[in-house]
Structure formats: structure tokens, C-alpha cells
Design a protein around this motif. Structure first.
Motif, PDB file in Angstrom:
ATOM      1  N   MET A 229      -3.989 -16.860  -7.080  1.00  0.00           N
ATOM      2  CA  MET A 229      -3.341 -17.068  -5.777  1.00  0.00           C
ATOM      3  C   MET A 229      -4.184 -16.474  -4.656  1.00  0.00           C
ATOM      4  O   MET A 229      -4.397 -17.106  -3.611  1.00  0.00           O
ATOM      5  CB  MET A 229      -1.931 -16.450  -5.779  1.00  0.00           C
ATOM      6  N   ILE A 230      -4.674 -15.275  -4.882  1.00  0.00           N
ATOM      7  CA  ILE A 230      -5.498 -14.634  -3.844  1.00  0.00           C
ATOM      8  C   ILE A 230      -6.772 -15.442  -3.613  1.00  0.00           C
ATOM      9  O   ILE A 230      -7.163 -15.683  -2.465  1.00  0.00           O
ATOM     10  CB  ILE A 230      -5.817 -13.172  -4.233  1.00  0.00           C
ATOM     11  N   ALA A 231      -7.390 -15.882  -4.700  1.00  0.00           N
ATOM     12  CA  ALA A 231      -8.643 -16.642  -4.556  1.00  0.00           C
ATOM     13  C   ALA A 231      -8.430 -17.911  -3.736  1.00  0.00           C
ATOM     14  O   ALA A 231      -9.316 -18.347  -3.005  1.00  0.00           O
ATOM     15  CB  ALA A 231      -9.214 -16.973  -5.936  1.00  0.00           C
ATOM     16  N   SER A 232      -7.234 -18.484  -3.853  1.00  0.00           N
ATOM     17  CA  SER A 232      -6.983 -19.748  -3.148  1.00  0.00           C
ATOM     18  C   SER A 232      -6.727 -19.539  -1.654  1.00  0.00           C
ATOM     19  O   SER A 232      -6.606 -20.507  -0.905  1.00  0.00           O
ATOM     20  CB  SER A 232      -5.781 -20.468  -3.773  1.00  0.00           C
ATOM     21  N   ASP A 298      -8.252  -9.886   3.897  1.00  0.00           N
ATOM     22  CA  ASP A 298      -8.898  -9.044   2.892  1.00  0.00           C
ATOM     23  C   ASP A 298      -7.883  -8.382   1.980  1.00  0.00           C
ATOM     24  O   ASP A 298      -6.828  -7.929   2.431  1.00  0.00           O
ATOM     25  CB  ASP A 298      -9.718  -7.934   3.572  1.00  0.00           C
ATOM     26  N   VAL A 299      -8.244  -8.310   0.693  1.00  0.00           N
ATOM     27  CA  VAL A 299      -7.451  -7.528  -0.244  1.00  0.00           C
ATOM     28  C   VAL A 299      -7.889  -6.073  -0.103  1.00  0.00           C
ATOM     29  O   VAL A 299      -9.076  -5.775  -0.176  1.00  0.00           O
ATOM     30  CB  VAL A 299      -7.686  -8.001  -1.689  1.00  0.00           C
ATOM     31  N   PRO A 316       0.610  -7.550 -19.004  1.00  0.00           N
ATOM     32  CA  PRO A 316       1.529  -6.757 -18.171  1.00  0.00           C
ATOM     33  C   PRO A 316       2.677  -7.573 -17.592  1.00  0.00           C
ATOM     34  O   PRO A 316       2.565  -8.789 -17.408  1.00  0.00           O
ATOM     35  CB  PRO A 316       0.632  -6.209 -17.073  1.00  0.00           C
ATOM     36  N   SER A 317       3.708  -6.869 -17.255  1.00  0.00           N
ATOM     37  CA  SER A 317       4.865  -7.509 -16.628  1.00  0.00           C
ATOM     38  C   SER A 317       4.635  -7.738 -15.137  1.00  0.00           C
ATOM     39  O   SER A 317       5.144  -8.699 -14.568  1.00  0.00           O
ATOM     40  CB  SER A 317       6.091  -6.611 -16.834  1.00  0.00           C
ATOM     41  N   LYS A 318       3.872  -6.830 -14.497  1.00  0.00           N
ATOM     42  CA  LYS A 318       3.748  -6.896 -13.037  1.00  0.00           C
ATOM     43  C   LYS A 318       2.308  -6.723 -12.555  1.00  0.00           C
ATOM     44  O   LYS A 318       1.490  -6.088 -13.217  1.00  0.00           O
ATOM     45  CB  LYS A 318       4.593  -5.782 -12.396  1.00  0.00           C
ATOM     46  N   ALA A 319       2.054  -7.286 -11.365  1.00  0.00           N
ATOM     47  CA  ALA A 319       0.773  -7.088 -10.696  1.00  0.00           C
ATOM     48  C   ALA A 319       1.036  -6.951  -9.207  1.00  0.00           C
ATOM     49  O   ALA A 319       1.992  -7.530  -8.687  1.00  0.00           O
ATOM     50  CB  ALA A 319      -0.144  -8.279 -10.956  1.00  0.00           C
ATOM     51  N   TYR A 320       0.197  -6.183  -8.539  1.00  0.00           N
ATOM     52  CA  TYR A 320       0.416  -5.891  -7.108  1.00  0.00           C
ATOM     53  C   TYR A 320      -0.887  -6.032  -6.323  1.00  0.00           C
ATOM     54  O   TYR A 320      -1.971  -5.838  -6.861  1.00  0.00           O
ATOM     55  CB  TYR A 320       0.878  -4.451  -6.914  1.00  0.00           C
ATOM     56  N   ALA A 321      -0.737  -6.303  -5.040  1.00  0.00           N
ATOM     57  CA  ALA A 321      -1.903  -6.248  -4.151  1.00  0.00           C
ATOM     58  C   ALA A 321      -1.456  -5.908  -2.745  1.00  0.00           C
ATOM     59  O   ALA A 321      -0.327  -6.216  -2.348  1.00  0.00           O
ATOM     60  CB  ALA A 321      -2.646  -7.579  -4.161  1.00  0.00           C
ATOM     61  N   LYS A 322      -2.353  -5.256  -2.010  1.00  0.00           N
ATOM     62  CA  LYS A 322      -2.165  -5.029  -0.573  1.00  0.00           C
ATOM     63  C   LYS A 322      -3.170  -5.918   0.140  1.00  0.00           C
ATOM     64  O   LYS A 322      -4.364  -5.889  -0.170  1.00  0.00           O
ATOM     65  CB  LYS A 322      -2.395  -3.556  -0.228  1.00  0.00           C
ATOM     66  N   ILE A 323      -2.675  -6.723   1.050  1.00  0.00           N
ATOM     67  CA  ILE A 323      -3.506  -7.730   1.710  1.00  0.00           C
ATOM     68  C   ILE A 323      -3.357  -7.587   3.219  1.00  0.00           C
ATOM     69  O   ILE A 323      -2.234  -7.530   3.735  1.00  0.00           O
ATOM     70  CB  ILE A 323      -3.076  -9.147   1.271  1.00  0.00           C
ATOM     71  N   SER A 324      -4.499  -7.496   3.910  1.00  0.00           N
ATOM     72  CA  SER A 324      -4.415  -7.392   5.367  1.00  0.00           C
ATOM     73  C   SER A 324      -5.104  -8.562   6.035  1.00  0.00           C
ATOM     74  O   SER A 324      -6.060  -9.125   5.506  1.00  0.00           O
ATOM     75  CB  SER A 324      -5.053  -6.086   5.854  1.00  0.00           C
ATOM     76  N   MET A 325      -4.592  -8.933   7.182  1.00  0.00           N
ATOM     77  CA  MET A 325      -5.225  -9.969   8.000  1.00  0.00           C
ATOM     78  C   MET A 325      -5.497  -9.380   9.373  1.00  0.00           C
ATOM     79  O   MET A 325      -4.595  -8.794   9.977  1.00  0.00           O
ATOM     80  CB  MET A 325      -4.297 -11.184   8.104  1.00  0.00           C
ATOM     81  N   SER A 346       4.968 -20.245  -1.725  1.00  0.00           N
ATOM     82  CA  SER A 346       4.874 -21.669  -2.072  1.00  0.00           C
ATOM     83  C   SER A 346       3.779 -21.945  -3.096  1.00  0.00           C
ATOM     84  O   SER A 346       3.836 -22.943  -3.825  1.00  0.00           O
ATOM     85  CB  SER A 346       4.634 -22.519  -0.813  1.00  0.00           C
ATOM     86  N   ILE A 347       2.765 -21.084  -3.163  1.00  0.00           N
ATOM     87  CA  ILE A 347       1.687 -21.355  -4.132  1.00  0.00           C
ATOM     88  C   ILE A 347       1.926 -20.663  -5.471  1.00  0.00           C
ATOM     89  O   ILE A 347       1.106 -20.766  -6.380  1.00  0.00           O
ATOM     90  CB  ILE A 347       0.290 -20.944  -3.578  1.00  0.00           C
TER      91      ILE A 347
END
Ligand code: BES
Ligand code: MN
Ligand code: MN
Length: 454
Positions: A229-232, A298-299, A316-325, A346-347
Motif C-alpha cells: 500500500m505504501i509503495a503504491s 514520506d514514511v 504477525p497480526s499487525k503492522a504500523y507506519a507513521k507517514i507525513s506529507m 480504499s486501497i
């Protein structure tokens, strides 16, 4: 005594005091430092009192206090409102510092400490410039100080304070030193800042961590899905793919782009400094443009699963990210936050669930170059540095600049004396002693020229 002589004579005193300020670990993001942040507010208050300010007070907020002080020499004269921040970023990762972050030292004429440049060093220049003008009887305008302790965590309570204290803060211009200049040879004045939308995303796959052999291949892995998702979010030309993201972006004119790109910049030096073989960014724009006038995504951090020693076979059950624009005029932080949230949901494939939580944001800003205050700042640079400053756009954010315009109707002059290489927010943050001393002089000259133009 002249201002210049007073500054020269007091160099050691100014530096000793700044060192005391830098020894206080005023990390606003981490509650463990609460007492130190409060002590730093006291320090700033005392420094304003001893410099000669009146009505100095610690203004409580729902978070960390705002320090206010003023010197009204004549209500008919113009008033400069100085803004700065006494809080700093966390010092982590501590092991990458060559000397401890809160034990300032001078090496090669640079002060090393967290906050040396951002913003204690730059903020304290204003206190010392004020002291200089008081002691040499040369203050020619009114001045007000508003120094906050929550800039690095989004300035939430400053907005409320400004809205509730419009009369107290009435002024003619805001003056801030919390940005950078091109180099010691090429002074510049920042005339644009980017805005910010900062998000956290949480992706959930199965209801528990699974054996990656027993289930792997048959159940969606939230880390794999989050990465996809992030790559897209950027296409092959490094354009951000969120629908509507660019709709409000103001394109610069050919002349404006030409002016921006005429600032001295050495791409090879830039790459060498960062130890990278190649730069990267949006097609059709130069590095200066990519880092100043174009929006970004940017991640900032990504985590989940097993990250300890050795190997653990886990799905794993979960994954996280912090994303700034980073946003540019006329993007609106809340609108971008909403566009991101809708798009990111939506993606998401049906095999996972997504939660999006906005953190702080802030609006971009542009400041005028045709004002009396800008001309005064420019004259001050000419006098102190021997060259007219180049107007530049910085990529960082100071969200309160647009708030000052909206709430107080005031423009800002961003008279920054840092260098991009000062490693703000990074290990080994530093600030040139020359920048500090010459900055104090430039600030006193700003007041002189600003008063003379009225
Ligand atoms: N002083 C910086 C902003 C800055 C640095 C502007 C260099 C221009 C050049 C400020 O303290 C800062 O770090 N701001 C944050 C935004 C805030 C909302 C956390 C930023 O830009 O990440
Ligand atoms: Mn800052
Ligand atoms: Mn900062």
C-alpha cells in the motif's frame, strides 16, 4: 558603547548563558522530561527579566507554558513580536552522538547540543540582542516576546493562546529565527515554509500472531500488505497517487522557478554530505524545488512483527507506519488528511483491516518580500554580512506562521541563521558560534532599520 562593542565584549557571557540553557533537556514529546521543560520556561522568563523586559510572565496553557515579556518604549512606535520555542526534539538515538546531547561543547567553532540551533540558540539570540539594545540605549521600537514550549509537538495550545490574547499580542510584525540561511557566504531570508499532515496507520490481518509455516501463504501478512500500500502511494515518476492531492498546489511561474534555482547549490556537495550516489524525487523538478516548493510523502517509521535477536518464524497480526506529507501553498492540512485517509482505506485489500489516525498538522506559508519589515531585514543582512540576502523557500514547517496571519493579521519575517548542515532533529546537532554572534548583531540592526523606515 556601541551595540557591536557590547556584543563583542559579552561573547563569553552570552555563550555561558546559552550553555546553561542547552543543559536543560526540554524534550516536549516525552513526559519524562516534564520538570525540565518547566524549568526551561523559568530560565527563559529569568533571562527576559534580566535583559530588561517588563511584564514578564509564564502563561499557563493546557500543555507547556508560553513565556511572555515586553518593552514598550512608546506606544506610537511600531512593535515587533518575537516568536521562538524553548522545547527541543528528543535526542535519540543517543549512541550516535559524539558528545552527550545535553552537555554542550564547542568544537571547530560550533556549539554541539540538542537545541543548539533549533531553536534555543536562535531564540536566545533575540534575548541577547534585546539586552544589547537595552544596555546601549539603542532600542528604537517596542518589542514583545512570545516563547513557547510545544513547537516540536504541534503548537496546539499556542493557537488557543493567540486567539485569546489578541490585544496583548498586538504588533506590527512577527520576527522569527527558526529557519536556515544558505551559507556563511550567502545570507538568505526564508520567504516560504511547507505545511504538514502527519498520519499513523495500523493494518490488522489475523486476530493473533501465527506460525508463518502453518499459515504462511494462505493468510494476508499485514506487513507485506502495508508495504504494498505504501509503495503504491507514489508512481514511477515519484508523483503522489492520492486522488486530488495536487489539486490546490500553486505552480510557480517560470521566473519564480528561475530565481529559486539561481541560489548557490552544489549537487555533488549535497550528495557527498549525505553519502548518497544519487538524489531522487518528483520528475521535472530540481533538488532545490523538490525540497522547497513541492509537496512530499514520506514514511517516518514502520514497525510490526518480530524485530528482536535472531529469527522468529511469525506471521504477525499487525503492522504500523507513521507517514507525513509536506504541503505547499494552497494545500490545506485537514483536506489532505481526509484525502489520505479515504484513499488509504480504499486501497486496502479485503484480507486486512485499516485504521488511520491523524497526528498534528499545519498550514504552509509564504511571507511578503515587498514589506517595510523585509526591507529592514535585508538592510540588516547587508550591513552585517556585506551582501544582500537571497529570498529562499525552506522545506520545514512552522505552522504558527499562517496562524499569526489568520488570527493577528500579521506578516512574519523569517530571519533564520541556521545552516541545513546543522543536523537539527539529528544526532550531533550544532550551531556555529559565528552564526550565533553575527545573528545577534543582525537582529539589533533589524530593529535599527525597521525603526528608521517609519
Ligand atoms: N525550526 C523547525 C522548522 C524548520 C527547520 C523550518 C529548518 C525551516 C528550516 C521547527 O522546529 C520544526 O522542526 N518544525 C516541525 C513541524 C512541527 C509541526 C513538528 C517540522 O518541520 O517537522
Ligand atoms: Mn524550530
Ligand atoms: Mn524542530
Amino acid at each position: 558603547m556601541s551595540s557591536i562593542d557590547y556584543i563583542k565584549d559579552n561573547k563569553q557571557k552570552f555563550l555561558d548563558e546559552l550553555f546553561d540553557l542547552l543543559r536543560l533537556p526540554s524534550v516536549s514529546a516525552d513526559p519524562a522530561y516534564k520538570n525540565d521543560v518547566l524549568k526551561t520556561a523559568e530560565f527563559v522568563k529569568n533571562s527576559l527579566v534580566s535583559a530588561g523586559a517588563d511584564n514578564v510572565e509564564i502563561c499557563e496553557t493546557a500543555g507547556y507554558p508560553i513565556v511572555y515579556g515586553e518593552k514598550i518604549i512608546d506606544p506610537k512606535l511600531p512593535t515587533v513580536l518575537v516568536y521562538g520555542h524553548y522545547d527541543v526534539q528528543p535526542a535519540d538515538p543517543l549512541e550516535l552522538w559524539d558528545s552527550p546531547a545535553f552537555e554542550p561543547v564547542i568544537k571547530d567553532d560550533k556549539i554541539y547540543a540538542r537545541g543548539a540551533c533549533d531553536d534555543k540558540g536562535q531564540m536566545y539570540m533575540h534575548v541577547k540582542a534585546f539586552e544589547t539594545m537595552m544596555k546601549t540605549n539603542s532600542l528604537a521600537t517596542n518589542v514583545k516576546f512570545m516563547i513557547e514550549g510545544e513547537e516540536e509537538v504541534g503548537s496546539d495550545n499556542l493557537g488557543i493562546f493567540v486567539k485569546n490574547n489578541k490585544e496583548k499580542l498586538a504588533a506590527d510584525i512577527i520576527l522569527i529565527s527558526d529557519t536556515s540561511m544558505i551559507s556563511l557566504d550567502t545570507p538568505s531570508i526564508t520567504v516560504g515554509l511547507r505545511g504538514l499532515s502527519y498520519m499513523q496507520v495500523e493494518v490488522t490481518g489475523p486476530n493473533r500472531d501465527l506460525h508463518s509455516g502453518v499459515y504462511g501463504g494462505a493468510v494476508a501478512n499485514p506487513i507485506n500488505e502495508l508495504c504494498k500500500m505504501i509503495a503504491s502511494l507514489k508512481d514511477e515518476n515519484n508523483k503522489i497517487t492520492i486522488p486530488g492531492f495536487y489539486d490546490k498546489v500553486v505552480e510557480l511561474t517560470a521566473d519564480e522557478r528561475k530565481a529559486l534555482n539561481s541560489a548557490p547549490f552544489d549537487l555533488d556537495e549535497y550528495k557527498k554530505d549525505l553519502n548518497i550516489n544519487e538524489v531522487e524525487g518528483e520528475d521535472g523538478y530540481t533538488t532545490l524545488e523538490r525540497a522547497g516548493i513541492r509537496p512530499t510523502l514520506d514514511v517516518n517509521g514502520i514497525w510490526g512483527g518480530y524485530t528482536g535477536e535472531g529469527a522468529k518464524t511469525v506471521l504477525p497480526s499487525k503492522a504500523y507506519a507513521k507517514i507525513s506529507m509536506r504541503l505547499v501553498p494552497n494545500q490545506v492540512s485537514d483536506e489532505i488528511t481526509e484525502l489520505f485517509t479515504n484513499h488509504f482505506k480504499s486501497i486496502a485489500p479485503d484480507s486486512i483491516k485499516v485504521k488511520v489516525t491523524p497526528h498534528h498538522g499545519g498550514e504552509p506559508a509564504v511571507t511578503p518580500t515587498d514589506s517595510v519589515a523585509y526591507a529592514a531585514a535585508s538592510d540588516a543582512f547587508v550591513e552585517a554580512w556585506g551582501k544582500a540576502p537571497i529570498p529562499t523557500r525552506d522545506g520545514g514547517s512552522i505552522p504558527i506562521v499562517s496562524l499569526f496571519k489568520d488570527e493577528l493579521g500579521l506578516d512574519t519575517v523569517l530571519m533564520g541563521f541556521g545552516l541545513d548542515s546543522d543536523a537539527i532533529h539529528s544526532p550531533n546537532e550544532h550551531y556555529g558560534v559565528t552564526n550565533f554572534m553575527k545573528g545577534i548583531e543582525t537582529i539589533t540592526l533589524f530593529y535599527k532599520h525597521y525603526a528608521n523606515k517609519h
